[in-house]
Design a protein around this motif. Structure first.
Motif, short mmCIF file in Angstrom:
data_model
loop_
_atom_site.label_atom_id
_atom_site.label_comp_id
_atom_site.label_asym_id
_atom_site.label_seq_id
_atom_site.Cartn_x
_atom_site.Cartn_y
_atom_site.Cartn_z
N LEU A 133 0.87 -1.18 0.00
CA LEU A 133 0.00 0.00 0.00
C LEU A 133 0.90 1.22 0.00
CD1 LEU A 133 -2.51 -1.07 2.82
CD2 LEU A 133 -2.70 -1.50 0.36
N SER A 134 0.63 2.18 -0.88
CA SER A 134 1.47 3.39 -0.88
C SER A 134 0.61 4.64 -0.70
CB SER A 134 2.27 3.49 -2.18
OG SER A 134 3.19 4.56 -2.08
N PRO A 135 0.36 4.99 0.57
CA PRO A 135 -0.37 6.22 0.86
C PRO A 135 0.56 7.43 0.75
CG PRO A 135 0.23 5.14 2.91
CD PRO A 135 0.75 4.26 1.79
N ASN A 136 -0.01 8.59 0.79
CA ASN A 136 0.76 9.84 0.77
C ASN A 136 1.06 10.22 2.22
OD1 ASN A 136 1.73 12.34 -0.28
ND2 ASN A 136 0.27 12.11 -1.95
N ILE A 137 2.24 9.82 2.69
CA ILE A 137 2.55 10.00 4.13
C ILE A 137 3.93 10.61 4.33
CG2 ILE A 137 0.96 8.27 5.05
CD1 ILE A 137 3.23 6.21 4.92
N GLY A 138 4.38 11.38 3.34
CA GLY A 138 5.75 11.87 3.33
C GLY A 138 6.03 13.14 4.10
N PHE A 139 5.00 13.73 4.70
CA PHE A 139 5.20 15.01 5.37
C PHE A 139 4.87 14.95 6.86
CE2 PHE A 139 4.22 16.55 0.96
CZ PHE A 139 5.49 17.04 0.68
N GLN A 140 5.60 15.75 7.63
CA GLN A 140 5.34 15.88 9.07
C GLN A 140 4.22 16.90 9.25
OE1 GLN A 140 8.88 16.78 11.31
NE2 GLN A 140 7.75 17.14 13.21
N ARG A 141 3.03 16.45 9.00
CA ARG A 141 1.85 17.32 9.05
C ARG A 141 0.70 16.61 9.76
NH1 ARG A 141 4.01 21.76 8.46
NH2 ARG A 141 4.13 22.89 6.49
N ASP A 142 -0.08 17.36 10.49
CA ASP A 142 -1.29 16.82 11.09
C ASP A 142 -2.26 16.43 9.97
OD1 ASP A 142 -2.85 16.71 13.85
OD2 ASP A 142 -4.25 17.46 12.33
N PRO A 143 -3.02 15.34 10.14
CA PRO A 143 -3.96 14.92 9.08
C PRO A 143 -4.92 16.03 8.63
CG PRO A 143 -3.84 13.24 10.79
CD PRO A 143 -3.02 14.40 11.28
N SER A 144 -5.26 16.95 9.55
CA SER A 144 -6.23 18.00 9.22
C SER A 144 -5.73 18.96 8.13
CB SER A 144 -6.58 18.81 10.47
OG SER A 144 -5.41 19.45 10.97
N VAL A 145 -4.40 18.96 7.89
CA VAL A 145 -3.83 19.86 6.87
C VAL A 145 -4.19 19.39 5.46
CG1 VAL A 145 -1.61 20.69 5.91
CG2 VAL A 145 -1.96 20.61 8.39
N GLY A 146 -4.44 18.07 5.30
CA GLY A 146 -4.81 17.55 3.99
C GLY A 146 -3.63 17.23 3.08
N ASP A 201 2.58 -8.83 -5.10
CA ASP A 201 1.51 -9.39 -5.95
C ASP A 201 0.47 -8.32 -6.24
OD1 ASP A 201 2.45 -12.19 -5.82
OD2 ASP A 201 1.91 -12.02 -3.70
N VAL A 202 0.30 -7.41 -5.28
CA VAL A 202 -0.74 -6.38 -5.36
C VAL A 202 -0.12 -5.04 -4.96
CG1 VAL A 202 -2.97 -5.62 -4.44
CG2 VAL A 202 -2.54 -8.06 -4.77
N PHE A 203 -0.37 -4.02 -5.78
CA PHE A 203 0.16 -2.68 -5.50
C PHE A 203 -1.01 -1.70 -5.51
CE2 PHE A 203 2.30 1.18 -7.62
CZ PHE A 203 2.62 1.75 -6.40
N ILE A 204 -1.27 -1.09 -4.35
CA ILE A 204 -2.41 -0.17 -4.20
C ILE A 204 -1.94 1.20 -3.71
CG2 ILE A 204 -4.68 0.23 -3.14
CD1 ILE A 204 -4.95 -2.78 -2.71
N PRO A 205 -1.82 2.19 -4.60
CA PRO A 205 -1.58 3.56 -4.13
C PRO A 205 -2.83 4.11 -3.44
CG PRO A 205 -1.03 3.31 -6.47
CD PRO A 205 -1.83 2.11 -6.06
N ILE A 206 -2.60 4.89 -2.38
CA ILE A 206 -3.72 5.53 -1.65
C ILE A 206 -3.42 7.03 -1.59
CG2 ILE A 206 -5.25 5.37 0.35
CD1 ILE A 206 -3.85 2.74 1.10
N PRO A 207 -3.54 7.72 -2.73
CA PRO A 207 -3.20 9.14 -2.77
C PRO A 207 -4.27 10.00 -2.13
CG PRO A 207 -4.11 8.45 -4.87
CD PRO A 207 -4.03 7.21 -4.01
N VAL A 208 -3.92 11.28 -1.95
CA VAL A 208 -4.90 12.27 -1.52
C VAL A 208 -5.22 13.20 -2.69
CG1 VAL A 208 -4.45 12.29 0.95
CG2 VAL A 208 -2.99 13.61 -0.56
N ALA A 209 -6.21 14.04 -2.51
CA ALA A 209 -6.54 15.05 -3.51
C ALA A 209 -5.97 16.38 -3.02
CB ALA A 209 -8.06 15.16 -3.67
N LYS A 210 -4.92 16.87 -3.71
CA LYS A 210 -4.34 18.13 -3.23
C LYS A 210 -3.67 18.92 -4.35
CE LYS A 210 -0.04 15.96 -1.54
NZ LYS A 210 0.93 15.91 -0.42
#
Length: 262
Positions: free
Chosen positions: A29-42, A132-141
């Motif tokens: 799973l590859s979410p967008n988690i590269g920044f030191q930011r609170d989730p509320s920032v988006g 076997d399975v690759f799932i990106p989980i991006p955000v809208a920004k």
């Protein structure tokens, strides 16, 4: 407004997780988690959405689940601040930021015009290539260099040579990378949308409270442009989305897409 339910309903409407993750599969799973930011920032994938996807994969019988993003800020500080460390707690998922070149393997990009013209080579995280399975989980920004960061831009989080893309034509490189590395499934988190000062924020945010599921990166991105309302972004404004459609990554005329809303 229940993010976990939104994930489940969207994936179920798209055939259910078992259609993509089978018993014994190794899942990245590859979410967008590269920044030191609170989730509320988006600026990052919300912990609730990530956890819901992990739990779906567990339920489908995945033998290994790796949550992977090559972070731009310090990995541990980022994972604490953006809630990812908590999201994986109590699950079988391993959380990594592959920050050493030995964890990447070169892929052949010589047949792609932009990579060839500028002699840009690329390495992809070995975990992704071996999955076997690759799932990106991006955000809208919003994104200052790429206009938006959605599903196609998310693949920048699993490659080594990002500087090479910024020195070349970023949009063409993103599109070509997506043609070379097709995800199994895309689950886009549009629960919060960062409208300005992306990719890191803080900036203006809206709360669409939606999740988008698809398999064609250009189509997912074309549809998700509708969440970036402050700048009124259209799919045709974004070069990598247009180029993606030319490379066969999906229809970008949203009126021609078959969209099921649940």
């Amino acid at each position: 407004k229940n993010s976990a339910k939104a994930v489940e309903d969207a994936v179920n409407a798209f055939g259910g997780i078992e259609r993509y993750v089978r018993q014994g599969d190794k899942v990245v799973l590859s979410p967008n988690i590269g920044f030191q930011r609170d989730p509320s920032v988006g600026a990052t994938t919300t912990p609730e959405v990530l956890r819901a996807v992990i739990q779906l994969c567990e339920r489908a019988g995945a033998s290994r689940i790796t949550v992977l993003d090559y972070t731009l800020d310090d990995p541990q500080l980022s994972f604490q601040a953006n809630g990812t460390a908590d999201a994986v707690k109590g699950t079988k998922a391993a959380l990594i930021s592959p920050s050493d070149e030995s964890l990447y393997k070169e892929i052949d990009m010589s047949s792609y015009p932009q990579h060839k013209a500028d002699n840009v080579t690329q390495k992809v995280a070995r975990d992704v290539l071996n999955a076997d399975v690759f799932i990106p989980i991006p955000v809208a920004k919003d994104h200052e260099a790429a206009k938006c960061s959605l599903a196609m831009k998310k693949l920048m989080g699993v490659i080594w040579n990002r500087k090479g893309y910024h020195r070349s034509n970023l949009h063409n490189c993103i599109a070509e990378l997506n043609a070379a590395l097709r995800p199994t499934l895309i689950i886009l988190d549009a629960t919060i949308a960062l409208q300005t000062r992306g990719p890191k924020g803080p900036g203006e945010v809206t709360h669409p409270h939606q999740v988008v599921v698809g398999v064609d990166p250009a189509s997912v991105d074309a549809y998700a442009c509708k969440y970036l309302t402050v700048k009124g972004l259209k799919p045709t404004d974004v070069e990598h989305i247009v180029r993606g459609s030319e490379l066969g990554l999906g229809e970008i005329d949203v009126s021609k897409l078959r969209v099921k809303e649940v």
